[in-house]
Design a protein around this motif. Structure first.
Motif, mmCIF file in Angstrom:
data_model
loop_
_atom_site.group_PDB
_atom_site.id
_atom_site.type_symbol
_atom_site.label_atom_id
_atom_site.label_comp_id
_atom_site.label_asym_id
_atom_site.label_seq_id
_atom_site.Cartn_x
_atom_site.Cartn_y
_atom_site.Cartn_z
ATOM 1 N N LEU A 207 -17.289 -13.130 -23.189
ATOM 2 C CA LEU A 207 -16.532 -12.239 -22.312
ATOM 3 C C LEU A 207 -15.579 -13.028 -21.430
ATOM 4 O O LEU A 207 -16.005 -13.756 -20.545
ATOM 5 C CB LEU A 207 -17.488 -11.423 -21.448
ATOM 6 C CG LEU A 207 -18.480 -10.532 -22.196
ATOM 7 C CD1 LEU A 207 -19.287 -9.708 -21.208
ATOM 8 C CD2 LEU A 207 -17.770 -9.614 -23.168
ATOM 9 N N ASN A 209 -13.186 -11.357 -19.814
ATOM 10 C CA ASN A 209 -12.841 -10.427 -18.745
ATOM 11 C C ASN A 209 -13.928 -10.505 -17.678
ATOM 12 O O ASN A 209 -15.079 -10.124 -17.910
ATOM 13 C CB ASN A 209 -12.731 -9.004 -19.315
ATOM 14 C CG ASN A 209 -12.237 -8.012 -18.280
ATOM 15 O OD1 ASN A 209 -12.807 -7.879 -17.207
ATOM 16 N ND2 ASN A 209 -11.169 -7.307 -18.608
ATOM 17 N N ASP A 211 -14.425 -8.851 -14.901
ATOM 18 C CA ASP A 211 -14.966 -7.568 -14.450
ATOM 19 C C ASP A 211 -15.992 -7.027 -15.443
ATOM 20 O O ASP A 211 -17.047 -6.524 -15.041
ATOM 21 C CB ASP A 211 -13.837 -6.549 -14.261
ATOM 22 C CG ASP A 211 -12.934 -6.905 -13.093
ATOM 23 O OD1 ASP A 211 -13.398 -7.619 -12.185
ATOM 24 O OD2 ASP A 211 -11.763 -6.471 -13.090
ATOM 25 N N ALA A 212 -15.681 -7.122 -16.729
ATOM 26 C CA ALA A 212 -16.608 -6.639 -17.759
ATOM 27 C C ALA A 212 -17.895 -7.463 -17.749
ATOM 28 O O ALA A 212 -18.997 -6.918 -17.844
ATOM 29 C CB ALA A 212 -15.949 -6.691 -19.133
ATOM 30 N N THR A 263 -15.079 1.919 -20.879
ATOM 31 C CA THR A 263 -13.872 1.276 -20.335
ATOM 32 C C THR A 263 -13.948 -0.236 -20.485
ATOM 33 O O THR A 263 -12.985 -0.892 -20.908
ATOM 34 C CB THR A 263 -13.698 1.642 -18.854
ATOM 35 O OG1 THR A 263 -13.584 3.056 -18.723
ATOM 36 C CG2 THR A 263 -12.454 0.978 -18.285
ATOM 37 N N HIS A 264 -15.099 -0.806 -20.160
ATOM 38 C CA HIS A 264 -15.258 -2.255 -20.254
ATOM 39 C C HIS A 264 -15.323 -2.717 -21.718
ATOM 40 O O HIS A 264 -14.850 -3.814 -22.035
ATOM 41 C CB HIS A 264 -16.499 -2.697 -19.489
ATOM 42 C CG HIS A 264 -16.342 -2.642 -18.003
ATOM 43 N ND1 HIS A 264 -15.398 -3.396 -17.329
ATOM 44 C CD2 HIS A 264 -16.976 -1.918 -17.047
ATOM 45 C CE1 HIS A 264 -15.480 -3.157 -16.036
ATOM 46 N NE2 HIS A 264 -16.424 -2.267 -15.831
ATOM 47 N N LYS A 266 -13.637 -1.427 -24.133
ATOM 48 C CA LYS A 266 -12.234 -1.448 -24.589
ATOM 49 C C LYS A 266 -11.519 -2.673 -24.045
ATOM 50 O O LYS A 266 -10.674 -3.264 -24.741
ATOM 51 C CB LYS A 266 -11.519 -0.181 -24.135
ATOM 52 C CG LYS A 266 -11.948 1.054 -24.914
ATOM 53 C CD LYS A 266 -11.173 2.285 -24.469
ATOM 54 C CE LYS A 266 -11.577 3.506 -25.287
ATOM 55 N NZ LYS A 266 -10.847 4.725 -24.851
ATOM 56 N N SER A 267 -11.845 -3.072 -22.811
ATOM 57 C CA SER A 267 -11.213 -4.283 -22.265
ATOM 58 C C SER A 267 -11.666 -5.513 -23.029
ATOM 59 O O SER A 267 -10.890 -6.466 -23.208
ATOM 60 C CB SER A 267 -11.562 -4.422 -20.772
ATOM 61 O OG SER A 267 -12.922 -4.783 -20.587
ATOM 62 N N ILE A 268 -12.921 -5.522 -23.505
ATOM 63 C CA ILE A 268 -13.406 -6.638 -24.320
ATOM 64 C C ILE A 268 -12.686 -6.663 -25.668
ATOM 65 O O ILE A 268 -12.336 -7.731 -26.184
ATOM 66 C CB ILE A 268 -14.928 -6.532 -24.514
ATOM 67 C CG1 ILE A 268 -15.650 -6.646 -23.180
ATOM 68 C CG2 ILE A 268 -15.417 -7.628 -25.459
ATOM 69 C CD1 ILE A 268 -17.142 -6.359 -23.277
ATOM 70 N N GLU A 269 -12.476 -5.487 -26.237
ATOM 71 C CA GLU A 269 -11.765 -5.406 -27.522
ATOM 72 C C GLU A 269 -10.368 -5.986 -27.431
ATOM 73 O O GLU A 269 -9.885 -6.644 -28.353
ATOM 74 C CB GLU A 269 -11.698 -3.946 -27.992
ATOM 75 C CG GLU A 269 -12.973 -3.428 -28.590
ATOM 76 C CD GLU A 269 -12.840 -2.002 -29.075
ATOM 77 O OE1 GLU A 269 -13.382 -1.677 -30.134
ATOM 78 O OE2 GLU A 269 -12.186 -1.185 -28.374
ATOM 79 N N ARG A 270 -9.712 -5.714 -26.303
ATOM 80 C CA ARG A 270 -8.361 -6.240 -26.127
ATOM 81 C C ARG A 270 -8.370 -7.757 -25.928
ATOM 82 O O ARG A 270 -7.337 -8.411 -26.053
ATOM 83 C CB ARG A 270 -7.678 -5.566 -24.941
ATOM 84 C CG ARG A 270 -7.385 -4.087 -25.160
ATOM 85 C CD ARG A 270 -6.470 -3.544 -24.080
ATOM 86 N NE ARG A 270 -7.108 -3.573 -22.779
ATOM 87 C CZ ARG A 270 -7.797 -2.557 -22.253
ATOM 88 N NH1 ARG A 270 -7.962 -1.461 -22.956
ATOM 89 N NH2 ARG A 270 -8.334 -2.648 -21.050
#
Length: 271
Positions: A207, A209, A211-212, A263-264, A266-270
């Motif tokens: 990870l 991100n 925040d995630a 939401t998190h 999807k942020s990991i996917e990006r």
């Protein structure tokens, strides 16, 4: 070939040193992640390297481009230099093989890990709702389970009559009866299942991100407190279950329209 080895060698050296500084017990996953960060920073050099490859080539213009405006342009930028040409060719080759051998497989692995976690999370929520329904009304059915997977439906169903059903479910879970002990054991089994899936996600997907990463670590800590501490209160248990199913996140300002877990993810996917 020399240029290719030099570029790869510098990348490996950088990622290894950075991995040791950031985490002395770093794994291969962390090292690869550091390599990715370095290589991503090189993307802006790709057009420049391609330009140098063309400009410094000693090869003549290919026949299909002769007598065109491209031939005139290539003649203007021509600066034949074997050293620069080899460096550019080595750099582009390194990036190409990194994309095929490292980046693309890890991206697929990340995507698969997130898909599996989504499926496991839905299974966990279904099991939790089934347990709550069994405690509150003594039975559950498939159609009702599917409906209550929707946060708004769950919220409305258990909020009716001053949360009578919700309070009844928590009362059964906290009772020393055979039914209460059975449902509590089933609930703790599902919490341990979800805890393992979060741990697997954190270990499988690096990870980047912050925040995630913080969100999933906090969720994991909350579950571990409920599972491992005998002194927890059923108010805390109820608050956690309400958060997961009704999307009540006090730290985020109340009820959420979109599940923060999704939401998190999807942020990991990006990435």
């Amino acid at each position: 070939r020399v240029a290719n080895y030099w570029v790869l060698g510098m990348m490996k050296k950088y990622s290894f040193i950075q991995g040791l500084i950031m985490n002395p017990n770093s794994t291969m996953t962390n090292t690869n992640s550091d390599t990715h960060k370095l290589l991503r920073s090189f993307w802006f050099l790709v057009p420049l390297a391609f330009y140098g490859l063309v400009a410094c080539s000693e090869e003549p213009v290919i026949p299909c481009l002769k007598n065109t405006f491209l031939e005139t342009y290539l003649d203007k930028i021509s600066y034949q230099n074997a050293i620069i040409f080899n460096l550019c060719a080595g750099f582009l080759t390194s990036v190409f093989f990194w994309y095929l051998v490292v980046y693309k497989p890890e991206k697929n692995r990340r995507k698969l890990a997130i898909q599996n976690f989504r499926r496991d999370f839905e299974t966990f929520k279904q099991a939790i709702i089934q347990i709550l329904l069994g405690c509150a009304q003594g039975y559950s059915d498939g159609e009702q389970l599917d409906e209550l997977l929707k946060p708004l439906k769950f919220r409305n169903f258990f909020s009716e009559n001053n949360k009578e059903l919700w309070n009844e479910a928590l009362s059964v879970l906290g009772s020393p009866t055979d039914e209460g002990e059975y449902q509590k054991s089933a609930l703790f089994f599902e919490l341990a299942f979800f805890s393992q899936k979060i741990e697997k996600l954190l270990s499988t997907v690096n990870l980047q991100n912050a925040d995630a990463c913080k969100f999933f670590e906090q969720t994991l800590d909350q579950i571990n407190v409920l599972i491992n501490h005998k002194s927890f209160s059923y108010e805390d248990l109820g608050a956690f279950l309400w958060k997961i199913n009704a999307l009540w996140y006090e730290e985020m300002g109340g009820y959420q329209d979109i599940d923060p877990i999704e939401t998190h993810l999807k942020s990991i996917e990006r990435g």
